[in-house]
Design a protein around this motif. Structure first.
Motif, PDB file in Angstrom:
ATOM      1  N   PHE A   1       0.816  -1.215   0.000  1.00 27.01           N
ATOM      2  CA  PHE A   1       0.000   0.000   0.000  1.00 27.01           C
ATOM      3  C   PHE A   1       0.851   1.268   0.000  1.00 27.01           C
ATOM      4  N   ASP A   2       2.007   1.219   0.675  1.00 32.90           N
ATOM      5  CA  ASP A   2       2.839   2.414   0.871  1.00 32.90           C
ATOM      6  C   ASP A   2       2.026   3.542   1.499  1.00 32.90           C
ATOM      7  N   LEU A   3       1.287   3.173   2.552  1.00 34.43           N
ATOM      8  CA  LEU A   3       0.441   4.104   3.300  1.00 34.43           C
ATOM      9  C   LEU A   3       0.925   4.271   4.730  1.00 34.43           C
ATOM     10  N   ARG A   4       2.208   4.006   4.981  1.00 34.92           N
ATOM     11  CA  ARG A   4       2.708   4.163   6.341  1.00 34.92           C
ATOM     12  C   ARG A   4       2.622   5.627   6.772  1.00 34.92           C
ATOM     13  N   ASN A   5       2.548   5.813   8.075  1.00 44.06           N
ATOM     14  CA  ASN A   5       2.377   7.149   8.642  1.00 44.06           C
ATOM     15  C   ASN A   5       3.652   7.980   8.444  1.00 44.06           C
ATOM     16  N   PRO A   6       3.572   9.052   7.641  1.00 46.04           N
ATOM     17  CA  PRO A   6       4.787   9.842   7.370  1.00 46.04           C
ATOM     18  C   PRO A   6       5.242  10.702   8.535  1.00 46.04           C
TER      19      PRO A   6
ATOM     20  N   THR B   1       5.763   5.604   2.391  1.00 46.33           N
ATOM     21  CA  THR B   1       4.773   6.604   2.824  1.00 46.33           C
ATOM     22  C   THR B   1       4.149   7.456   1.717  1.00 46.33           C
ATOM     23  N   PRO B   2       4.487   7.292   0.436  1.00 41.48           N
ATOM     24  CA  PRO B   2       4.062   8.312  -0.534  1.00 41.48           C
ATOM     25  C   PRO B   2       2.563   8.513  -0.642  1.00 41.48           C
ATOM     26  N   PHE B   3       1.772   7.445  -0.524  1.00 42.67           N
ATOM     27  CA  PHE B   3       0.343   7.616  -0.743  1.00 42.67           C
ATOM     28  C   PHE B   3      -0.353   8.178   0.489  1.00 42.67           C
ATOM     29  N   ALA B   4       0.216   7.959   1.653  1.00 40.83           N
ATOM     30  CA  ALA B   4      -0.268   8.662   2.845  1.00 40.83           C
ATOM     31  C   ALA B   4       0.041  10.151   2.717  1.00 40.83           C
ATOM     32  N   GLN B   5       1.211  10.487   2.198  1.00 34.58           N
ATOM     33  CA  GLN B   5       1.562  11.894   1.982  1.00 34.58           C
ATOM     34  C   GLN B   5       0.628  12.533   0.946  1.00 34.58           C
ATOM     35  N   ILE B   6       0.305  11.777  -0.095  1.00 35.50           N
ATOM     36  CA  ILE B   6      -0.604  12.293  -1.120  1.00 35.50           C
ATOM     37  C   ILE B   6      -1.997  12.504  -0.532  1.00 35.50           C
ATOM     38  N   ALA B   7      -2.455  11.564   0.298  1.00 31.50           N
ATOM     39  CA  ALA B   7      -3.760  11.725   0.951  1.00 31.50           C
ATOM     40  C   ALA B   7      -3.783  12.997   1.791  1.00 31.50           C
ATOM     41  N   ASN B   8      -2.701  13.251   2.514  1.00 30.27           N
ATOM     42  CA  ASN B   8      -2.613  14.477   3.316  1.00 30.27           C
ATOM     43  C   ASN B   8      -2.638  15.719   2.426  1.00 30.27           C
TER      44      ASN B   8
ATOM     45  N   SER C   1      -8.239  20.298  -0.441  1.00 27.83           N
ATOM     46  CA  SER C   1      -9.677  20.015  -0.591  1.00 27.83           C
ATOM     47  C   SER C   1      -9.956  19.337  -1.926  1.00 27.83           C
ATOM     48  N   TRP C   2      -9.051  18.457  -2.318  1.00 30.83           N
ATOM     49  CA  TRP C   2      -9.229  17.619  -3.496  1.00 30.83           C
ATOM     50  C   TRP C   2      -9.624  16.221  -3.043  1.00 30.83           C
ATOM     51  N   PRO C   3     -10.406  15.487  -3.828  1.00 32.08           N
ATOM     52  CA  PRO C   3     -10.707  14.102  -3.457  1.00 32.08           C
ATOM     53  C   PRO C   3      -9.463  13.224  -3.575  1.00 32.08           C
ATOM     54  N   PHE C   4      -9.341  12.275  -2.673  1.00 27.71           N
ATOM     55  CA  PHE C   4      -8.257  11.287  -2.732  1.00 27.71           C
ATOM     56  C   PHE C   4      -8.838  10.007  -3.298  1.00 27.71           C
ATOM     57  N   GLN C   5      -8.437   9.664  -4.516  1.00 26.47           N
ATOM     58  CA  GLN C   5      -8.973   8.501  -5.217  1.00 26.47           C
ATOM     59  C   GLN C   5      -7.801   7.579  -5.565  1.00 26.47           C
ATOM     60  N   TYR C   6      -7.680   6.516  -4.811  1.00 26.88           N
ATOM     61  CA  TYR C   6      -6.498   5.658  -4.868  1.00 26.88           C
ATOM     62  C   TYR C   6      -6.923   4.206  -5.052  1.00 26.88           C
ATOM     63  N   ALA C   7      -6.365   3.550  -6.053  1.00 21.26           N
ATOM     64  CA  ALA C   7      -6.571   2.122  -6.285  1.00 21.26           C
ATOM     65  C   ALA C   7      -5.223   1.423  -6.183  1.00 21.26           C
ATOM     66  N   CYS C   8      -5.141   0.408  -5.349  1.00 20.92           N
ATOM     67  CA  CYS C   8      -3.907  -0.362  -5.194  1.00 20.92           C
ATOM     68  C   CYS C   8      -4.184  -1.790  -5.649  1.00 20.92           C
TER      69      CYS C   8
ATOM     70  N   PHE D   1      -4.058  -2.222   6.191  1.00 21.96           N
ATOM     71  CA  PHE D   1      -5.360  -2.544   5.604  1.00 21.96           C
ATOM     72  C   PHE D   1      -6.452  -1.665   6.210  1.00 21.96           C
ATOM     73  N   GLN D   2      -6.358  -1.403   7.504  1.00 20.35           N
ATOM     74  CA  GLN D   2      -7.337  -0.535   8.156  1.00 20.35           C
ATOM     75  C   GLN D   2      -7.246   0.888   7.617  1.00 20.35           C
ATOM     76  N   ARG D   3      -6.012   1.364   7.415  1.00 19.29           N
ATOM     77  CA  ARG D   3      -5.845   2.718   6.878  1.00 19.29           C
ATOM     78  C   ARG D   3      -6.395   2.802   5.456  1.00 19.29           C
ATOM     79  N   ALA D   4      -6.159   1.749   4.669  1.00 14.38           N
ATOM     80  CA  ALA D   4      -6.706   1.724   3.314  1.00 14.38           C
ATOM     81  C   ALA D   4      -8.232   1.775   3.334  1.00 14.38           C
ATOM     82  N   ALA D   5      -8.837   1.067   4.267  1.00 21.23           N
ATOM     83  CA  ALA D   5     -10.297   1.089   4.381  1.00 21.23           C
ATOM     84  C   ALA D   5     -10.786   2.478   4.795  1.00 21.23           C
ATOM     85  N   GLN D   6     -10.090   3.107   5.731  1.00 25.59           N
ATOM     86  CA  GLN D   6     -10.472   4.445   6.180  1.00 25.59           C
ATOM     87  C   GLN D   6     -10.411   5.462   5.042  1.00 25.59           C
TER      88      GLN D   6
END
Length: 320
Positions: free
Chosen positions: A160-165, A173-180, A186-193, A206-211
């Motif tokens: 996922f590369d969604l670790r907490n940056p 962490t890149p996709f967590a950074q992108i979500a931030n 105020s853009w939508p975060f639309q991510y498919a892994c 997995f929990q972060r991806a669900a959130q």
């Protein structure tokens, strides 16, 4: 201008070598690639990201900084089937641990390429390249005054590369950074892994991806009988986006096909199943930017990973 710690290297012709056939209409990439010049006709623009500081921070196997050169060498002898031009825009090089400076330099290089109508394909480099690629695309879209653009991020990856940056920014962490960043804009975060390995991602991820409402398709969901459904999933995702950014971490492939990565996959998803998805993304008319990450030539066997990566670049650029 590049900083002292993020250096730009121009087109290197020595990387583009290969056979030359006497028959007409038999060109290969090394014969057609051109250095990027100001005012060039829009085409495919290759830009290297010679950095694996994020991999080192993520406690992975370093060596992806040598990936851009290896990928060019593997792409050079492939047959040329494009109609439009292709350019080599050189490399952004990370010195030492200066990951953030290199990411900013890459973003600053990408935004004008997008503005000039090119399709940039970034040759990594560790997967920290994703935040740099996103930043360049966001910079370009923000300058276009498009209101809250719907950018679909499609990541072919075992992770996922969604670790907490907030702990450490890295290739994890890149996709967590992108979500931030999306939240701040105020853009939508639309991510498919696609191709995620449950064995390689913790419950917290997995929990972060669900959130974050990430579209998740695990590696075990990929087989020939499900390909039609997977293609429909990608199409449905793309239909809800204005722009697509495709990022390919080569560790999504099985270790037998891609041994030269930071974290080889015990299972993975084969090229035969990845390629139709890439074709669908390419042909959507919405692809603005793509990158390939984690090619580690020092860990490769017989150039398998470099050849697989080169084939994917070739596939991405066939419809122009």
């Amino acid at each position: 201008m590049p900083s002292d710690t993020a250096l730009h290297q121009e087109f290197d012709r020595t990387l583009w070598q290969g056979r030359t056939d006497p028959e007409p209409d038999s060109e290969r990439w090394h014969q057609k690639i051109q250095p990027l010049a100001e005012g060039a006709i829009p085409g495919c623009a290759l830009l290297g990201f010679a950095c694996d500081a994020g991999v080192a921070r993520n406690q992975g196997r370093v060596g992806a900084a040598d990936g851009p050169a290896a990928l060019r060498r593997a792409l050079a002898p492939l047959a040329w089937h494009r109609q439009g031009p292709a350019y080599d825009a050189g490399d952004v090089r990370c010195e030492g641990d200066a990951m953030e400076e290199a990411q900013q330099e890459l973003a600053d290089r990408l935004a004008p390429l997008l503005g000039e109508g090119h399709l940039p394909i970034v040759l990594g480099g560790g997967h920290e390249v994703a935040y740099a690629s996103w930043s360049g695309l966001a910079q370009y879209l923000a300058a276009s005054d498009e209101q809250a653009p719907r950018v679909g991020i499609i990541n072919l990856d075992a992770h996922f590369d969604l670790r907490n940056p907030s702990y450490v920014r890295s290739s994890g962490t890149p996709f967590a950074q992108i979500a931030n960043d999306c939240a701040q804009r105020s853009w939508p975060f639309q991510y498919a892994c696609l191709g995620v390995s449950r064995a390689a991602n913790t419950r917290a991820l997995f929990q972060r991806a669900a959130q974050l409402n990430v579209m998740v398709r695990e590696d075990r969901e990929f087989d020939a009988t499900r390909l039609t459904a997977l293609l429909q999933d990608v199409k449905t995702f793309a239909d809800h986006c204005d722009h697509l950014y495709l990022t390919i971490d080569l560790d999504v492939l099985p270790a037998a096909e891609a041994p030269g990565v930071s974290a080889p996959a015990a299972r993975g998803v084969s090229l035969a199943l990845i390629e139709p998805l890439i074709e669908a993304i390419r042909d959507s008319g919405k692809l603005r930017l793509a990158d390939l990450a984690e090619l580690n030539p020092g860990r490769d066997i017989d150039g398998r990973t470099a050849r697989a990566a080169a084939r994917l670049v070739h596939l991405l650029t066939l419809n122009d």
